[in-house]
Write a protein that holds these residues in place. Structure first.
Motif, PDB file in Angstrom:
ATOM      1  N   GLY A 118      33.452  57.751  75.666  1.00  0.00           N
ATOM      2  CA  GLY A 118      34.181  56.490  75.580  1.00  0.00           C
ATOM      3  C   GLY A 118      34.148  55.663  76.837  1.00  0.00           C
TER       4      GLY A 118
ATOM      5  N   HIS B  57      32.477  51.193  65.073  1.00  0.00           N
ATOM      6  CA  HIS B  57      33.884  51.016  64.712  1.00  0.00           C
ATOM      7  C   HIS B  57      34.618  52.348  64.641  1.00  0.00           C
ATOM      8  CE1 HIS B  57      32.650  46.954  62.712  1.00  0.00           C
ATOM      9  NE2 HIS B  57      32.780  46.869  64.023  1.00  0.00           N
ATOM     10  N   SER B  58      33.880  53.436  64.398  1.00  0.00           N
ATOM     11  CA  SER B  58      34.529  54.750  64.377  1.00  0.00           C
ATOM     12  C   SER B  58      34.987  55.163  65.773  1.00  0.00           C
ATOM     13  CB  SER B  58      33.573  55.801  63.804  1.00  0.00           C
ATOM     14  OG  SER B  58      32.507  56.073  64.711  1.00  0.00           O
ATOM     15  N   LEU B  59      34.382  54.586  66.801  1.00  0.00           N
ATOM     16  CA  LEU B  59      34.733  54.915  68.184  1.00  0.00           C
ATOM     17  C   LEU B  59      35.874  54.065  68.719  1.00  0.00           C
ATOM     18  CD1 LEU B  59      31.110  55.179  69.671  1.00  0.00           C
ATOM     19  CD2 LEU B  59      32.600  57.070  68.970  1.00  0.00           C
ATOM     20  N   ILE B  60      36.242  53.018  67.956  1.00  0.00           N
ATOM     21  CA  ILE B  60      37.192  52.021  68.463  1.00  0.00           C
ATOM     22  C   ILE B  60      38.467  52.031  67.640  1.00  0.00           C
ATOM     23  CG2 ILE B  60      37.567  49.541  68.789  1.00  0.00           C
ATOM     24  CD1 ILE B  60      34.555  49.273  69.241  1.00  0.00           C
ATOM     25  N   GLY B  61      39.600  51.952  68.327  1.00  0.00           N
ATOM     26  CA  GLY B  61      40.888  51.738  67.691  1.00  0.00           C
ATOM     27  C   GLY B  61      41.384  50.364  68.093  1.00  0.00           C
TER      28      GLY B  61
ATOM     29  N   GLY C  10      42.708  54.272  58.717  1.00  0.00           N
ATOM     30  CA  GLY C  10      41.479  54.605  59.440  1.00  0.00           C
ATOM     31  C   GLY C  10      40.583  55.583  58.715  1.00  0.00           C
TER      32      GLY C  10
ATOM     33  N   LYS D 238      43.874  57.154  64.214  1.00  0.00           N
ATOM     34  CA  LYS D 238      42.415  57.250  64.102  1.00  0.00           C
ATOM     35  C   LYS D 238      41.823  58.100  65.222  1.00  0.00           C
ATOM     36  CE  LYS D 238      38.433  54.139  63.649  1.00  0.00           C
ATOM     37  NZ  LYS D 238      37.960  52.733  63.761  1.00  0.00           N
ATOM     38  N   ASN D 239      42.569  58.245  66.334  1.00  0.00           N
ATOM     39  CA  ASN D 239      42.130  59.031  67.501  1.00  0.00           C
ATOM     40  C   ASN D 239      40.752  58.576  68.002  1.00  0.00           C
ATOM     41  OD1 ASN D 239      42.437  60.984  69.478  1.00  0.00           O
ATOM     42  ND2 ASN D 239      41.435  62.577  68.252  1.00  0.00           N
ATOM     43  N   PRO D 240      40.618  57.289  68.359  1.00  0.00           N
ATOM     44  CA  PRO D 240      39.312  56.764  68.786  1.00  0.00           C
ATOM     45  C   PRO D 240      39.022  57.084  70.246  1.00  0.00           C
ATOM     46  CG  PRO D 240      40.927  55.029  68.864  1.00  0.00           C
ATOM     47  CD  PRO D 240      41.653  56.251  68.366  1.00  0.00           C
ATOM     48  N   LYS D 241      37.836  56.731  70.683  1.00  0.00           N
ATOM     49  CA  LYS D 241      37.436  56.921  72.078  1.00  0.00           C
ATOM     50  C   LYS D 241      37.750  55.695  72.927  1.00  0.00           C
ATOM     51  CE  LYS D 241      35.927  61.069  71.752  1.00  0.00           C
ATOM     52  NZ  LYS D 241      36.621  62.149  72.474  1.00  0.00           N
TER      53      LYS D 241
ATOM     54  N   SER E 225      40.843  58.832  76.337  1.00  0.00           N
ATOM     55  CA  SER E 225      40.202  57.623  75.806  1.00  0.00           C
ATOM     56  C   SER E 225      40.305  56.480  76.801  1.00  0.00           C
ATOM     57  CB  SER E 225      40.858  57.206  74.481  1.00  0.00           C
ATOM     58  OG  SER E 225      40.792  58.249  73.534  1.00  0.00           O
TER      59      SER E 225
END
Length: 718
Positions: A467, A543-547, A567, A623-626, A656
């Motif tokens: 991240g 988008h999976s890496l971003i919250g 999410g 969502k626990n994103p990076k 993150s």
């Protein structure tokens, strides 16, 4: 028109089946007038005797008719009849072609025999005796027959057939046959055939209507899916090009217009040429000599339609834009009712809505008034044609050139031909508006999104992403703008650290954040995550890496649970509750009777602004994103909740990278890195204490928000 037809490519099988059913329907429809004509001419006027060639005849009649036939004619007749041993000659063929040829042969001999039987000077018996004695020859008898035909003049064929039918009736009566039974049998059989044809036509018509409706509904469903998928793929640049109100109109009203026209096309436009061409063929077969009437009718109808369409077409094109305008005004007013009431602008907004509504109404009234002329004119044309046919046909009947049934059939066929053109005119009313709607739909579908995914991506390189977000000399310019909104932005947001962005209104803070999930693409430079350019990633992976928590909290209709778990389905109940606790939303959620199953209305209108923001934050945390992106997401929170939330957030997101856009300095006091933006450029970089010392822009912001004691202390107490 071409675009509308192109929508049917995926339904070729259904269209072909509809075409076949329409041919069946048209065949039945075109057969009914002929049966009606036969009932009048044959069933009523001819007593049910449909052919001059008798089914049976006596030997003396056979010998009498032989005298008035040529050797060739008698040879052909002899092949069609056999003597049954009792002096009765029975017809052996029922083929329509053979019967028509026999009708032609029998007609004139029967007329000549009937006239000879009525003659007092030279009856049948006398002619036979003179022929046997050699007083007259067969050629002389045939000459007498030809003279009888010439004496009839223009009424020849019709008169010969009518007199020949009377001859057959007399023959049947002489043989003891029940003429009333023959007539009733013919009428019953013809009536039953008409009923069966009507039932088949009804079945075909119902099937066509059902298939046309299903096909059009399927096309409409597919168009909505295509438009929706296209709009979802749009970047903010494309969304700025099409207004939300216009996209809603295109997805609903425009597609509905296309659906209605497709039903009409499959049901009427395909049927019109079939019934029209079939009617012309049938009319030609009636040999009434009145085909010129149809040509006149068609020319008049086409002239009227072209005139009306030339007047109405420009207004049809304008109508959809006016619908867009009305939707736009309605949406603005409905979403802005609190502000309108607060400023007592109800009358002004009512006037604005009334103007848009009235313009649409006037345009619709104009087109409707123009089109209202069409039906009365068409009915006038049809009634005038009927009167003209009856007037011309009555003269033909009076002269013996035309039968009543043929005239009735001609009227019916003419009406079918006119109705075919009338169907085309009815669809022409809807086509212009549907054509405009199809163009508007096509405009959305053909709009290329500026955010393009590469066919070969580098997603696998970030299967274990850390991240680390890097802006490398990034510049951005809005489409159509002359100046950069962001210029030469470079910084690194490391995992476990918080990067804050602050600046005056309009300096480009939100624009910078929107570049990270690729709502827009950078004009120059690049943005990378763990060394991979985000343009080399699929949007799904990125988008999976971003919250992302937007500036304006947006919730979807459903429940609190469905919004926090937005999410992905993989988010567990434990993760949901933990996210709600970090976002300081547990208190108000637990106070609700249904807790996490509590309903959320569209846009989250049944919760407060602060609650909406906390649920939006919980959605990103779950969502626990990076990489966390908070676009001024704490503005609706009170100071105490803000402080508590950020403390809880620091422990949750320690692995993150966190980017916070804020207006309040108190929100970003303990950020590891603060970027100060001014007119799209970074004018300050450092911690709160560092910026207070060396950044003039940050000092101005601090003076407007912090007390003198806080400024001197360098840190505000929490």
């Amino acid at each position: 028109m071409g675009k509308i037809f192109s929508y049917l490519k995926a339904s070729k099988g259904a269209v072909f089946a509809i075409f076949v059913l329409l041919i069946i329907q048209a065949s039945c429809d075109l057969s009914l007038p002929q049966y009606m004509s036969d009932i009048v001419d044959v069933g009523i006027q001819q007593g049910g005797i449909d052919h001059v060639a008798p089914e049976q005849m006596r030997k003396e009649t056979w010998e009498t008719l032989e005298m008035f036939m040529t050797d060739e004619e008698f040879g052909q007749v002899s092949q069609a009849y056999e003597e049954n041993g009792e002096g009765i000659y029975v017809r052996q063929t029922d083929r329509e072609k053979d019967l028509e040829e026999l009708d032609q042969i029998f007609g004139l001999p029967m007329l000549a025999a009937e006239m000879a039987a009525e003659s007092e000077e030279m009856d049948i018996q006398t002619i036979r005796q003179m022929l046997d004695a050699g007083v007259i020859t067969k050629d002389q008898i045939l000459q007498m027959r030809d003279q009888v035909a010439e004496s009839l003049g223009d009424m020849g064929d019709s008169m010969i057939r009518q007199r020949a039918v009377l001859f057959v009736q007399d023959e049947y009566e002489a043989m003891g046959m029940d003429l009333g039974r023959i007539q009733m049998d013919y009428l019953w059989i013809s009536g039953l055939k008409m009923i069966l044809l009507s039932m088949l036509m009804m079945a075909a018509s119902i099937s066509v209507s059902l298939m046309a409706a299903r096909t059009a509904a399927g096309v409409s469903r597919n168009l909505r899916q295509q438009v929706f998928h296209k709009v979802v793929s749009f970047s903010n640049a494309e969304m700025d090009k099409f207004s939300t109100a216009s996209l809603i109109t295109r997805s609903t009203n425009d597609i509905q217009q296309v659906q209605m026209v497709l039903v009409m096309l499959l049901r009427m436009v395909l049927y019109a040429p079939i019934i029209g061409i079939g009617g012309i063929i049938k009319v030609t077969g009636t040999k009434t000599g009145m085909s010129w009437i149809i040509a006149v009718a068609v020319l008049v109808i086409m002239g009227v339609v072209l005139l009306l369409m030339a007047i109405a077409m420009p207004k049809f094109k304008m109508m959809q834009k006016l619908v867009d305008r009305l939707n736009l005004v309605s949406r603005e007013i409905l979403t802005g009712i609190p502000v309108i009431r607060a400023f007592s602008r109800e009358k002004h907004e009512e006037k604005r809505f009334d103007e848009a509504n009235t313009r649409l109404m006037k345009t619709q009234l104009f087109t409707n008034r123009v089109m209202t002329f069409m039906m009365p004119v068409m009915m006038l044309v049809m009634n005038s044609i009927t009167v003209l046919i009856v007037w011309v046909g009555s003269h033909g009947i009076d002269m013996g050139q035309l039968q009543v049934g043929d005239m009735m059939a001609f009227i019916t066929y003419t009406m079918q031909i006119v109705m075919a053109f009338l169907m085309l005119t009815m669809i022409s009313i809807m086509l212009p508006r549907a054509g405009v709607a199809a163009e508007r739909i096509d405009e959305v579908l053909k709009t290329d999104t500026s955010i393009i995914e590469k066919k070969e991506n580098r997603d696998r390189e970030l299967d274990q992403a850390n991240g680390c977000l890097v802006f490398d000399d990034v510049s951005f310019k809005y489409p159509g703008a002359s100046e950069d909104a962001l210029a030469h932005i470079s910084f690194t947001a490391e995992p476990g650290k918080t990067t804050a962005i602050i600046g005056s209104t309009g300096c480009g803070k939100s624009t910078l954040v929107h570049l990270i999930p690729r709502f827009y693409d950078v004009t120059e430079g690049k943005i990378s995550i763990d060394g991979v350019d985000i343009r080399d990633l699929s949007l799904e992976k990125l988008h999976s890496l971003i919250g992302f928590v937007p500036q304006k909290g947006l919730l979807f209709s459903g429940t609190i649970e469905s919004n926090i778990k937005f999410g992905g389905d993989w988010i567990t109940d434990e993760a949901m509750k933990e996210a709600a606790q970090v976002a300081q939303a547990t208190e108000f959620i637990e106070a609700k009777p249904d807790r996490y199953e509590s309903p959320i209305s569209q846009g989250g209108t049944n919760v407060s602004g602060g609650q909406k923001q906390r649920l939006s934050i919980a959605r990103a945390i779950a969502k626990n994103p990076k990489v966390f992106l908070f676009d001024d997401s704490f503005s609706a929170l009170d100071y105490r909740t803000d402080v508590t939330l950020r403390k809880a957030l620091n422990t949750k997101v320690k692995d993150s990278a966190v980017i916070i856009v804020a207006q309040r300095i108190s929100t970003i006091l303990h950020a590891d890195q603060i970027l100060v933006l001014d007119e799209g450029c970074i004018v300050g970089r450092g911690t709160h204490e560092e910026l207070l010392k060396n950044c003039k822009a940050y000092q101005e912001i601090a003076r407007s928000q912090l007390s003198e004691a806080e400024l001197k202390g360098g840190v505000a107490h929490e």
